[in-house]
Every structure is written in structure tokens, then in C-alpha cells.
Design a protein around this motif. Structure first.
Motif, PDB file in Angstrom:
ATOM      1  N   GLU A  24       4.793   6.464  -7.713  1.00 51.33           N
ATOM      2  CA  GLU A  24       4.981   7.407  -8.813  1.00 51.33           C
ATOM      3  C   GLU A  24       6.115   8.379  -8.504  1.00 51.33           C
ATOM      4  O   GLU A  24       6.969   8.658  -9.353  1.00 51.33           O
ATOM      5  CB  GLU A  24       3.680   8.169  -9.091  1.00 51.33           C
ATOM      6  N   HIS A  30       2.101   1.767  -3.452  1.00 47.81           N
ATOM      7  CA  HIS A  30       1.061   2.295  -4.342  1.00 47.81           C
ATOM      8  C   HIS A  30       0.891   3.802  -4.143  1.00 47.81           C
ATOM      9  O   HIS A  30       0.695   4.535  -5.111  1.00 47.81           O
ATOM     10  CB  HIS A  30      -0.278   1.583  -4.119  1.00 47.81           C
ATOM     11  N   ARG A  31       0.982   4.262  -2.894  1.00 53.00           N
ATOM     12  CA  ARG A  31       0.814   5.688  -2.611  1.00 53.00           C
ATOM     13  C   ARG A  31       2.026   6.517  -3.045  1.00 53.00           C
ATOM     14  O   ARG A  31       1.884   7.672  -3.426  1.00 53.00           O
ATOM     15  CB  ARG A  31       0.556   5.905  -1.120  1.00 53.00           C
ATOM     16  N   HIS A  32       3.231   5.929  -2.955  1.00 53.93           N
ATOM     17  CA  HIS A  32       4.450   6.700  -3.187  1.00 53.93           C
ATOM     18  C   HIS A  32       5.238   6.256  -4.420  1.00 53.93           C
ATOM     19  O   HIS A  32       6.276   6.852  -4.732  1.00 53.93           O
ATOM     20  CB  HIS A  32       5.359   6.622  -1.950  1.00 53.93           C
ATOM     21  N   GLU A  91       0.834  -1.212   0.000  1.00 56.86           N
ATOM     22  CA  GLU A  91       0.000   0.000   0.000  1.00 56.86           C
ATOM     23  C   GLU A  91       0.863   1.254   0.000  1.00 56.86           C
ATOM     24  O   GLU A  91       0.574   2.216  -0.701  1.00 56.86           O
ATOM     25  CB  GLU A  91      -0.955   0.004   1.207  1.00 56.86           C
ATOM     26  N   TRP A  92       1.923   1.241   0.794  1.00 58.29           N
ATOM     27  CA  TRP A  92       2.844   2.366   0.819  1.00 58.29           C
ATOM     28  C   TRP A  92       3.416   2.593  -0.576  1.00 58.29           C
ATOM     29  O   TRP A  92       3.493   3.734  -1.050  1.00 58.29           O
ATOM     30  CB  TRP A  92       3.969   2.107   1.823  1.00 58.29           C
TER      31      TRP A  92
END
Length: 114
Positions: A103, A99-101, A96-97
């Protein structure tokens, strides 16, 4: 892989999955048992030698089990143990981390000269 600090849980966990293919192997097996050829197709462009080595290490660490079903050719399936299921669940927040960071990391790394 040698655990540098056996008192740090993060170091211990990453010593188990700290290779290019092990997290993907664990994730694929979290979806159900797989034969070697199925696992190789789903994991990605990994060589048979490397996949076999990674599976042996995951077996050694109690993350993956190997079951022989007999027959010719020999029918072998790999699956997660209870410990492997727990490891996959522990890795979910890390995913999840990412996916959030992710990019930002891809962009930053493409411009990095380090």
C-alpha cells in the motif's frame, strides 16, 4: 537475462524470475500442472509469444518442465520441477513483504515525479 554478479545469490535468483510474468507463472504452476491455454488464462494479459518465451527460459533454468502427452491436438503440460518448487518457497517471504508494504509503495509511486 545476464547475471551481473554471479557471487550474489539475490542477483542469481532475480536473473531467473526478474521479468514481469515469470513470478506469476511460477506461482500458478505451484498450484498444479497446467496446459498452455490454462496457464495463459490464469497468468493474465500476456501474449502467447511472451508466455512461450518465458516458459522456454524457465525450462532452460530448470524451473519448469514440459511434458508431451500425445494425442491430437498435442497435449502439453507444464509443471514446476523440484527446483521450481524450492524457488516458489523462496519467493514466499518476498510476497509477504509486498503484502505488508504494498500500500505504501502504490501511494508513494502515485505521487512520485521520478
Amino acid at each position: 537475462m545476464v547475471v551481473q554478479d554471479e557471487t550474489c545469490g539475490v542477483n542469481i535468483a532475480f536473473s531467473v524470475v526478474g521479468s514481469k510474468w515469470k513470478p506469476t507463472i511460477v506461482w500458478v504452476l505451484s498450484q498444479g500442472a497446467r496446459r498452455f491455454a490454462e496457464l495463459r488464462r490464469e497468468v493474465g494479459p500476456v501474449s502467447e509469444k511472451v508466455l512461450a518465451s518465458q516458459l522456454r527460459e524457465l525450462q532452460r533454468d530448470g524451473i519448469v518442465s514440459r511434458a508431451e502427452r500425445g494425442g491430437f491436438p498435442l497435449h502439453v503440460e507444464y509443471s514446476l520441477t523440484e527446483r521450481g518448487v524450492a524457488l516458489n518457497e523462496a519467493l514466499e517471504p518476498v510476497a509477504e513483504w509486498a503484502h505488508r508494504h504494498g500500500e505504501h509503495l502504490v501511494t508513494a509511486r502515485s505521487y512520485s515525479t521520478v
